[in-house]
Structure formats: C-alpha cells, structure tokens
Design a protein around this motif. Structure first.
Motif, PDB file in Angstrom:
ATOM      1  N   GLU A 120      43.522   6.798   9.352  1.00 52.85           N
ATOM      2  CA  GLU A 120      42.149   6.654   9.833  1.00 52.85           C
ATOM      3  C   GLU A 120      41.132   6.674   8.698  1.00 52.85           C
ATOM      4  OE1 GLU A 120      41.103   8.710  13.646  1.00 52.85           O
ATOM      5  OE2 GLU A 120      43.090   9.589  13.375  1.00 52.85           O
ATOM      6  N   MET A 121      41.612   6.590   7.468  1.00 56.04           N
ATOM      7  CA  MET A 121      40.693   6.622   6.320  1.00 56.04           C
ATOM      8  C   MET A 121      40.596   5.260   5.654  1.00 56.04           C
ATOM      9  SD  MET A 121      41.546   9.989   4.138  1.00 56.04           S
ATOM     10  CE  MET A 121      41.486  11.592   4.873  1.00 56.04           C
ATOM     11  N   SER A 122      39.421   4.963   5.119  1.00 55.51           N
ATOM     12  CA  SER A 122      39.263   3.725   4.355  1.00 55.51           C
ATOM     13  C   SER A 122      39.881   3.924   2.973  1.00 55.51           C
ATOM     14  CB  SER A 122      37.779   3.396   4.219  1.00 55.51           C
ATOM     15  OG  SER A 122      37.173   4.375   3.402  1.00 55.51           O
ATOM     16  N   LEU A 123      40.019   2.828   2.233  1.00 60.42           N
ATOM     17  CA  LEU A 123      40.526   2.925   0.863  1.00 60.42           C
ATOM     18  C   LEU A 123      39.597   3.764   0.004  1.00 60.42           C
ATOM     19  CD1 LEU A 123      41.936  -0.545  -0.212  1.00 60.42           C
ATOM     20  CD2 LEU A 123      43.135   1.610   0.177  1.00 60.42           C
ATOM     21  N   SER A 124      38.287   3.588   0.192  1.00 57.07           N
ATOM     22  CA  SER A 124      37.367   4.362  -0.655  1.00 57.07           C
ATOM     23  C   SER A 124      37.435   5.847  -0.335  1.00 57.07           C
ATOM     24  CB  SER A 124      35.937   3.841  -0.573  1.00 57.07           C
ATOM     25  OG  SER A 124      35.709   3.082   0.547  1.00 57.07           O
ATOM     26  N   GLU A 125      37.652   6.172   0.936  1.00 56.78           N
ATOM     27  CA  GLU A 125      37.805   7.592   1.276  1.00 56.78           C
ATOM     28  C   GLU A 125      39.070   8.165   0.632  1.00 56.78           C
ATOM     29  OE1 GLU A 125      35.479   7.936   5.559  1.00 56.78           O
ATOM     30  OE2 GLU A 125      37.551   7.222   5.550  1.00 56.78           O
ATOM     31  N   GLN A 126      40.155   7.413   0.694  1.00 55.86           N
ATOM     32  CA  GLN A 126      41.396   7.898   0.067  1.00 55.86           C
ATOM     33  C   GLN A 126      41.205   8.043  -1.448  1.00 55.86           C
ATOM     34  OE1 GLN A 126      45.173   6.168   1.570  1.00 55.86           O
ATOM     35  NE2 GLN A 126      43.869   4.989   2.945  1.00 55.86           N
ATOM     36  N   ALA A 127      40.501   7.079  -2.043  1.00 55.02           N
ATOM     37  CA  ALA A 127      40.253   7.148  -3.489  1.00 55.02           C
ATOM     38  C   ALA A 127      39.487   8.426  -3.824  1.00 55.02           C
ATOM     39  CB  ALA A 127      39.478   5.917  -3.948  1.00 55.02           C
ATOM     40  N   MET A 128      38.545   8.773  -2.962  1.00 57.75           N
ATOM     41  CA  MET A 128      37.766   9.985  -3.210  1.00 57.75           C
ATOM     42  C   MET A 128      38.661  11.231  -3.137  1.00 57.75           C
ATOM     43  SD  MET A 128      34.047  10.818  -1.696  1.00 57.75           S
ATOM     44  CE  MET A 128      33.341   9.237  -1.964  1.00 57.75           C
ATOM     45  N   CYS A 129      39.632  11.207  -2.242  1.00 60.20           N
ATOM     46  CA  CYS A 129      40.579  12.332  -2.162  1.00 60.20           C
ATOM     47  C   CYS A 129      41.398  12.435  -3.450  1.00 60.20           C
ATOM     48  CB  CYS A 129      41.510  12.180  -0.963  1.00 60.20           C
ATOM     49  SG  CYS A 129      40.663  12.367   0.612  1.00 60.20           S
ATOM     50  N   PHE A 130      41.798  11.284  -4.017  1.00 62.60           N
ATOM     51  CA  PHE A 130      42.542  11.335  -5.288  1.00 62.60           C
ATOM     52  C   PHE A 130      41.642  11.856  -6.407  1.00 62.60           C
ATOM     53  CE2 PHE A 130      44.919   7.615  -3.230  1.00 62.60           C
ATOM     54  CZ  PHE A 130      45.951   8.427  -2.777  1.00 62.60           C
ATOM     55  N   MET A 131      40.375  11.448  -6.381  1.00 66.72           N
ATOM     56  CA  MET A 131      39.410  11.957  -7.372  1.00 66.72           C
ATOM     57  C   MET A 131      39.274  13.473  -7.257  1.00 66.72           C
ATOM     58  SD  MET A 131      37.841   9.762  -9.329  1.00 66.72           S
ATOM     59  CE  MET A 131      36.384  10.691  -9.792  1.00 66.72           C
ATOM     60  N   ALA A 132      39.347  13.957  -6.016  1.00 70.60           N
ATOM     61  CA  ALA A 132      39.141  15.384  -5.753  1.00 70.60           C
ATOM     62  C   ALA A 132      40.409  16.207  -5.975  1.00 70.60           C
ATOM     63  CB  ALA A 132      38.625  15.578  -4.330  1.00 70.60           C
ATOM     64  N   GLY A 133      41.488  15.558  -6.447  1.00 75.33           N
ATOM     65  CA  GLY A 133      42.651  16.345  -6.821  1.00 75.33           C
ATOM     66  C   GLY A 133      43.911  16.110  -6.024  1.00 75.33           C
TER      67      GLY A 133
END
Ligand code: SAM
Ligand code: DTB
Ligand code: SF4
Length: 324
Positions: free
Chosen positions: A267-280
């Motif tokens: 249910e997440m967009s690519l940009s949301e997932q990218a932000m999760c990777f940025m956040a650790g």
C-alpha cells in the motif's frame, strides 16, 4: 556504541523528535553501521496455511475468524524447494517458511519441516522459519538442520498484548525467543503498528527489544494489514509517517540490526518506500504474497532496486553480527 540500557524517557525523546531531524539521525547511524547501498531481500512462503487455534486479532489465519483464507495442510518439500529456487533466481537471499501453528509439536510434520530446512540450505539461501512457540530442544533440532534465523514477533507492548491475543502470554513469546538464542539461531523479532495501540505502547515495545542482552539480528516493522473478518478490520490505515518514525527510532536504538520494512509495502508508493530506506530500513520481504496477503511482485521490486540504485545484500554476510 550499541546500547542495551535504553530508558523509556530516552526512547520517548527519540520517537518524538521532529521527523526530518529524526530521519537524519537514523540515516547517519545507518551509514555508520550498515552498507546503505544494500537491502536484504527475504522471501516468505506460507507452508501451512490457516486453521490456527490462536486468537491473534490481526491474523487472517486464526480459525475463529471468517476471513476466507483456505486451510491448507503442510506443503510438499518439492513444491517448497521449487519456490525457494524461484525466489533465489529473482535475487532473494533469505527464505522464510511460515506455519499457522500455535506451537511446534514433535510429530511427522515437524520432521518434514526439518527436511525442508535442509533442502533450502542446500540451495544456498539463509533459511528462516516462523512456526509459533518452540522448546529449546526443537530449536536445537532446527539449528542442527541448518536453520539460520527464527522469526517470532513481540507484536506490541506487554501492556497492550492482552487486548490483541489471549491464547498465550508475552512471557511465552519471550521464552521462545530465548530458546532460539540458546540454540545459536539468529533472532528475528519485531512488531506491528496500527493495532489500536498508543505511542507509549510502541515505545515500550521498542524498549523491550532494545534492552535484550543481544539485540535481535533483524527487527521486522509491520503495518497492520487490515483483513476482512478479523476483529481489527475496521481500524484506520496506518499513517505512513508513523511507519517512518517507527523505522527511524528502531534504527537509532539498534543500529547493528537489520530493520525490515515488512507488511504494508503493497500500500506504499515508491517514494514512501524510499523514505523508509532513508530512515534506516535495510530489509524487505519479496514475492507476490507475504503469507496470505498481497505484496509487490518480484518485477516491481526489481524496478524499485534499479531506480533507487540498491543491490540485494548477499547471503550469510556476517559483519552486523559482530557489532552487538
Ligand atoms: N504462527 C506463528 C506466530 O504467530 O508466530 C508464525 C506466523 S505469524 C502469521 C507471523 C507474524 O505475522 C505475526 O507475529 C505478526 O507479527 C505478523 N502478522 C500476521 N498477520 C498480520 C497482519 N494482518 N498485519 C501485519 N502483520 C501480521
Ligand atoms: C513478519 O514480521 N511479518 C511477516 C513475517 N514476519 C512472518 C508476516 C506478515 C504477515 C502479513 C499477513 C499475511 O500475509 O497473512
Ligand atoms: Fe496463529 Fe500466528 Fe496467526 Fe496468531 S499470528 S493466529 S499464532 S498464525
């Protein structure tokens, strides 16, 4: 330094840090302790589905809720190995077999799972299982068969646990985790947000995880997947920002662990997932399904890795084990 003495106050302060600052701090530690170009790719397979005797309020596989999940007996080893090979060919390095059991019993089915563990190991993947509660001797048997990791989540805080599950206790959960550790198998232990818990509950759960004598090697953070027929079906969808906050806090508390962006990715967009990777976050589950619910396809994830310049972490890479 990896710490095991976090206080509730400290964790609360971290959790409540303004979001961009929190992400920056998490990203900084992530760079210090992990190779940020890499994301661990794990594939789940439900080897025994549905009909579970537990009452976990979030779970589509509990027999007592009408969720439309078909009960399926333990899969055949050949089918399991064929799927593991497919996952490996798609870039996955860890294969996690899940069973809708309350606990493992010493019967023929367990013998068959032991055989599957050996088989997946021979394919050259890290083997993980999530089969419910385990005794120490069962954990040892799995370890001897080549099990690399065992997943057993705390799900939420000790205080809120009784609102979600009544058929076992928090201590039962901790005991199994202990048995896994004693057998020398790596521990995969995390939780779910969006169960109706408070921020305090999330903070308390994170304290339990981050004050264990050794941090879990991997910490899955799941967003509740709301399944029709379960008692939690009408809860609001988890706010994306809560997911990022939870991931970043987990990274700061346990910088040496793999933090897995688990249920909720579909249910997440690519940009949301990218932000999760940025956040650790540095680990995901791939494959069309998690256990019974939807997940992005291998192809979609492949495209995401290309786009973000990520590469799958190789199997059996050990450096993170030495830092905690
Ligand atoms: N039966 C075993 C057990 O409970 O440990 C293993 C399988 S169980 C499905 C594994 C984990 O999946 C649960 O502990 C929970 O954290 C997660 N899970 C199950 N249903 C979920 C849902 N609807 N949304 C998010 N996570 C879920
Ligand atoms: C974990 O923390 N999440 C995975 C895995 N460990 C076993 C399971 C998520 C299950 C989501 C609901 C389903 O697909 O049935
Ligand atoms: Fe059974 Fe595990 Fe689902 Fe609980 S989470 S109902 S123990 S399969």
């Amino acid at each position: 330094m990896i710490r095991h003495d976090w206080t509730l106050e400290e964790i609360k302060d971290i959790y409540n840090t303004p979001l961009l600052e929190l992400m920056y701090r998490a990203a900084t530690l992530h760079r210090e302790y992990q190779d940020t170009a890499e994301v661990q790719v794990c594939t789940l397979l439900s080897i025994k589905t549905g009909g579970c005797s537990e009452d976990c309020a979030y779970c589509p596989q509990a027999a007592r809720y009408n969720t439309g999940v078909d009960v399926q007996a333990l899969m055949k080893k050949d089918e399991v190995l064929a799927y593991a090979q497919k996952a490996k060919d798609a870039g996955s390095t860890r294969f996690c077999m899940g069973a809708a059991w309350r606990e493992v019993r010493d019967n023929r089915d367990f013998d068959r799972v032991i055989d599957m563990v050996k088989g997946v190991n021979e394919i050259g993947m890290e083997v993980c299982c999530t089969l419910g509660m385990l005794t120490e001797s069962q954990a040892k048997r799995l370890a001897d068969a080549g099990l690399f990791s065992y997943n057993h989540n705390l799900d939420t805080s000790d205080e809120y646990y009784g609102e979600i599950i009544t058929t076992r206790t928090y201590d039962d959960r901790l005991k199994t985790i202990d048995n896994v550790r004693k057998a020398g198998v790596t521990v995969c232990c995390g939780g779910i947000i969006g169960l109706g818990e408070t921020h305090e509950d999330r903070i308390t759960m994170l304290r339990t995880l981050s004050t264990m004598p050794a941090h879990p090697d991997s910490v899955p953070i799941n967003a509740l997947t709301r399944v029709k027929g379960t008692p939690l079906e009408h809860l609001p969808k988890v706010e994306f920002w809560d997911m990022v906050r939870m991931i970043a806090t987990t990274r700061i508390l346990m910088p040496g662990a793999m933090v897995r962006l688990s249920a909720g990715r579909a249910e997440m967009s690519l940009s949301e997932q990218a932000m999760c990777f940025m956040a650790g976050a540095n680990s995901i589950f791939t494959g069309e399904k998690l256990l019974t619910t939807k997940n992005p396809s291998f192809e979609e994830d492949h495209m995401m890795f290309e786009l973000l310049g990520l590469k799958p972490r190789e199997a059996f890479k050990e450096e993170h084990v030495h830092v905690h």
